[in-house]
Structure formats: structure tokens, C-alpha cells
Design a protein around this motif. Structure first.
Motif, PDB file in Angstrom:
ATOM      1  N   ILE A  49       0.839  -1.199   0.000  1.00  0.00           N
ATOM      2  CA  ILE A  49       0.000   0.000   0.000  1.00  0.00           C
ATOM      3  C   ILE A  49       0.874   1.249   0.000  1.00  0.00           C
ATOM      4  N   ASP A  50       1.902   1.243   0.850  1.00  0.00           N
ATOM      5  CA  ASP A  50       2.810   2.389   0.923  1.00  0.00           C
ATOM      6  C   ASP A  50       3.547   2.601  -0.398  1.00  0.00           C
ATOM      7  N   PHE A  51       3.922   1.512  -1.059  1.00  0.00           N
ATOM      8  CA  PHE A  51       4.607   1.614  -2.348  1.00  0.00           C
ATOM      9  C   PHE A  51       3.724   2.326  -3.373  1.00  0.00           C
ATOM     10  N   ILE A  52       2.475   1.907  -3.471  1.00  0.00           N
ATOM     11  CA  ILE A  52       1.531   2.522  -4.413  1.00  0.00           C
ATOM     12  C   ILE A  52       1.296   3.980  -4.035  1.00  0.00           C
ATOM     13  N   LEU A  53       1.066   4.235  -2.765  1.00  0.00           N
ATOM     14  CA  LEU A  53       0.817   5.591  -2.289  1.00  0.00           C
ATOM     15  C   LEU A  53       2.004   6.513  -2.567  1.00  0.00           C
ATOM     16  N   ASN A  54       3.191   6.053  -2.255  1.00  0.00           N
ATOM     17  CA  ASN A  54       4.389   6.880  -2.460  1.00  0.00           C
ATOM     18  C   ASN A  54       4.663   7.126  -3.938  1.00  0.00           C
ATOM     19  N   GLN A  55       4.434   6.108  -4.764  1.00  0.00           N
ATOM     20  CA  GLN A  55       4.583   6.309  -6.214  1.00  0.00           C
ATOM     21  C   GLN A  55       3.638   7.394  -6.701  1.00  0.00           C
ATOM     22  N   TYR A  56       2.378   7.268  -6.321  1.00  0.00           N
ATOM     23  CA  TYR A  56       1.370   8.223  -6.776  1.00  0.00           C
ATOM     24  C   TYR A  56       1.695   9.639  -6.306  1.00  0.00           C
ATOM     25  N   ARG A  57       2.059   9.758  -5.046  1.00  0.00           N
ATOM     26  CA  ARG A  57       2.349  11.085  -4.488  1.00  0.00           C
ATOM     27  C   ARG A  57       3.593  11.730  -5.097  1.00  0.00           C
ATOM     28  N   SER A  69      -8.701   3.944 -21.217  1.00  0.00           N
ATOM     29  CA  SER A  69      -9.348   2.644 -21.368  1.00  0.00           C
ATOM     30  C   SER A  69      -9.946   2.177 -20.046  1.00  0.00           C
ATOM     31  N   LEU A  70     -11.256   2.259 -19.944  1.00  0.00           N
ATOM     32  CA  LEU A  70     -11.943   1.790 -18.743  1.00  0.00           C
ATOM     33  C   LEU A  70     -11.743   0.285 -18.555  1.00  0.00           C
ATOM     34  N   PHE A  71     -11.574  -0.438 -19.650  1.00  0.00           N
ATOM     35  CA  PHE A  71     -11.449  -1.891 -19.583  1.00  0.00           C
ATOM     36  C   PHE A  71     -10.114  -2.348 -19.008  1.00  0.00           C
ATOM     37  N   THR A  72      -9.097  -1.490 -19.019  1.00  0.00           N
ATOM     38  CA  THR A  72      -7.798  -1.847 -18.429  1.00  0.00           C
ATOM     39  C   THR A  72      -7.479  -0.970 -17.221  1.00  0.00           C
ATOM     40  N   ALA A  73      -8.462  -0.226 -16.768  1.00  0.00           N
ATOM     41  CA  ALA A  73      -8.219   0.726 -15.681  1.00  0.00           C
ATOM     42  C   ALA A  73      -8.418   0.093 -14.312  1.00  0.00           C
ATOM     43  N   PHE A  74      -7.536   0.483 -13.410  1.00  0.00           N
ATOM     44  CA  PHE A  74      -7.714   0.186 -11.997  1.00  0.00           C
ATOM     45  C   PHE A  74      -8.252   1.433 -11.326  1.00  0.00           C
ATOM     46  N   TYR A  75      -9.196   1.234 -10.420  1.00  0.00           N
ATOM     47  CA  TYR A  75      -9.667   2.317  -9.565  1.00  0.00           C
ATOM     48  C   TYR A  75      -9.103   2.031  -8.185  1.00  0.00           C
ATOM     49  N   VAL A  76      -8.301   2.950  -7.686  1.00  0.00           N
ATOM     50  CA  VAL A  76      -7.585   2.752  -6.426  1.00  0.00           C
ATOM     51  C   VAL A  76      -8.054   3.778  -5.410  1.00  0.00           C
ATOM     52  N   VAL A  77      -8.399   3.300  -4.216  1.00  0.00           N
ATOM     53  CA  VAL A  77      -8.735   4.176  -3.094  1.00  0.00           C
ATOM     54  C   VAL A  77      -7.886   3.719  -1.919  1.00  0.00           C
ATOM     55  N   THR A 109       7.353   7.949 -12.135  1.00  0.00           N
ATOM     56  CA  THR A 109       6.887   6.713 -12.771  1.00  0.00           C
ATOM     57  C   THR A 109       5.844   6.052 -11.885  1.00  0.00           C
ATOM     58  N   PHE A 110       4.933   5.352 -12.536  1.00  0.00           N
ATOM     59  CA  PHE A 110       3.943   4.559 -11.822  1.00  0.00           C
ATOM     60  C   PHE A 110       4.002   3.151 -12.376  1.00  0.00           C
ATOM     61  N   ASP A 111       4.164   2.171 -11.501  1.00  0.00           N
ATOM     62  CA  ASP A 111       4.321   0.773 -11.902  1.00  0.00           C
ATOM     63  C   ASP A 111       2.956   0.100 -12.006  1.00  0.00           C
ATOM     64  N   TYR A 112       2.325   0.248 -13.161  1.00  0.00           N
ATOM     65  CA  TYR A 112       1.024  -0.358 -13.424  1.00  0.00           C
ATOM     66  C   TYR A 112       1.095  -1.873 -13.256  1.00  0.00           C
ATOM     67  N   GLN A 113       2.190  -2.473 -13.706  1.00  0.00           N
ATOM     68  CA  GLN A 113       2.336  -3.925 -13.637  1.00  0.00           C
ATOM     69  C   GLN A 113       2.367  -4.415 -12.191  1.00  0.00           C
ATOM     70  N   PHE A 114       2.978  -3.650 -11.285  1.00  0.00           N
ATOM     71  CA  PHE A 114       2.986  -3.995  -9.865  1.00  0.00           C
ATOM     72  C   PHE A 114       1.550  -4.047  -9.336  1.00  0.00           C
ATOM     73  N   LEU A 115       0.770  -3.028  -9.661  1.00  0.00           N
ATOM     74  CA  LEU A 115      -0.623  -2.979  -9.225  1.00  0.00           C
ATOM     75  C   LEU A 115      -1.419  -4.138  -9.822  1.00  0.00           C
ATOM     76  N   LYS A 116      -1.191  -4.421 -11.089  1.00  0.00           N
ATOM     77  CA  LYS A 116      -1.886  -5.526 -11.755  1.00  0.00           C
ATOM     78  C   LYS A 116      -1.531  -6.866 -11.103  1.00  0.00           C
ATOM     79  N   ASN A 117      -0.262  -7.083 -10.821  1.00  0.00           N
ATOM     80  CA  ASN A 117       0.163  -8.334 -10.174  1.00  0.00           C
ATOM     81  C   ASN A 117      -0.430  -8.463  -8.777  1.00  0.00           C
TER      82      ASN A 117
END
Length: 129
Positions: A49-57, A69-77, A109-117
Motif C-alpha cells: 500500500i505504501d509503495f503505491i501511495l508513495n509512487q502516486y504522491r 481505457s476503462l477496460f484496463t483501468a484500476f480504480y484505487v482508493v 513513474t507509476f508501476d502499473y504492472q505492480f498494481l496488476k500483479n
């Protein structure tokens, strides 16, 4: 039409994210939804969670007209107790949908693949019971 659908979807998903497990301490919680999948991820290790948060920030954005693309989109809260720390959509091309506008990364950078995995591993665990 597309923005209306995304707005309605984000409202529904935000309501669903409030149904996630309640933490008894001040740990961060995450809710992740993928495209049109009916599975939602509500748990992750704090370090993830911290990894994703820190990347985004760490990102800076520039508004874009590139397609989203809504079909490949992640919604993150990500929230901590009652406070929402971040809330965003990101698709496979790292196009972000934030506050009814589309953005691409200007710096960082944002690691989309990390979130997907992370999401896919959570899904596999849930299917195993």
C-alpha cells in the motif's frame, strides 16, 4: 457519455470501498477495482500500500486528450481511518483519470504492472478460498 459512466462508476465504487474491513489501528487500507471485473481487492500488505501511495504522491501530471481505457483501468482508493489519502483511476498506458480530467505523467513513474500483479494475486487467493 463516457464521463457520465465513469462518474457513476466511481460513485458506486467509492460506496463499496467503505464496506471494506475496518481496521482497529491506524494502518492504511486499500480498495482496488479493475475494469469491469466483479472482483474487488480490499486487502494488501502495508508495504505494498505504501509503495503505491508513495509512487502516486511522487508524480506530477499534465492534462491530456489521450484516450482512457476503462477496460484496463484500476480504480484505487487508499484511506487511513476515515480520511481518503488518494483516489484515482489508472489505465494500462498510465493515463490517469482524476477529478473528471485525464492526465499523463509529466515526472515520475507509476508501476502499473505492480498494481496488476497485486490485484491478480489477490484474486487467485480469493478463488482458492
Amino acid at each position: 457519455m463516457k464521463r457520465s459512466c465513469l462518474t457513476i462508476l466511481s460513485a458506486i465504487l467509492l460506496c463499496l470501498s467503505s464496506c471494506s474491513k475496518n481496521s482497529t489501528n491506524s494502518d492504511k487500507e486499500i480498495a482496488v477495482y479493475y475494469g469491469v471485473s466483479n472482483y474487488a481487492m480490499f486487502e494488501a500488505e502495508q508495504q505494498d500500500i505504501d509503495f503505491i501511495l508513495n509512487q502516486y504522491r511522487s508524480l506530477t501530471f499534465i492534462q491530456t486528450n489521450q484516450s482512457f481505457s476503462l477496460f484496463t483501468a484500476f480504480y484505487v482508493v487508499i484511506n487511513q481511518e476515515e480520511e481518503i489519502l488518494v483516489r484515482f483511476f489508472v489505465d494500462e498506458n498510465n493515463i490517469f483519470w482524476i477529478n473528471d480530467s485525464y492526465y499523463q505523467i509529466q515526472t515520475g513513474t507509476f508501476d502499473y504492472q505492480f498494481l496488476k500483479n497485486l490485484y491478480e494475486n489477490s484474486y487467485q487467493k480469493a478463488m482458492k478460498g
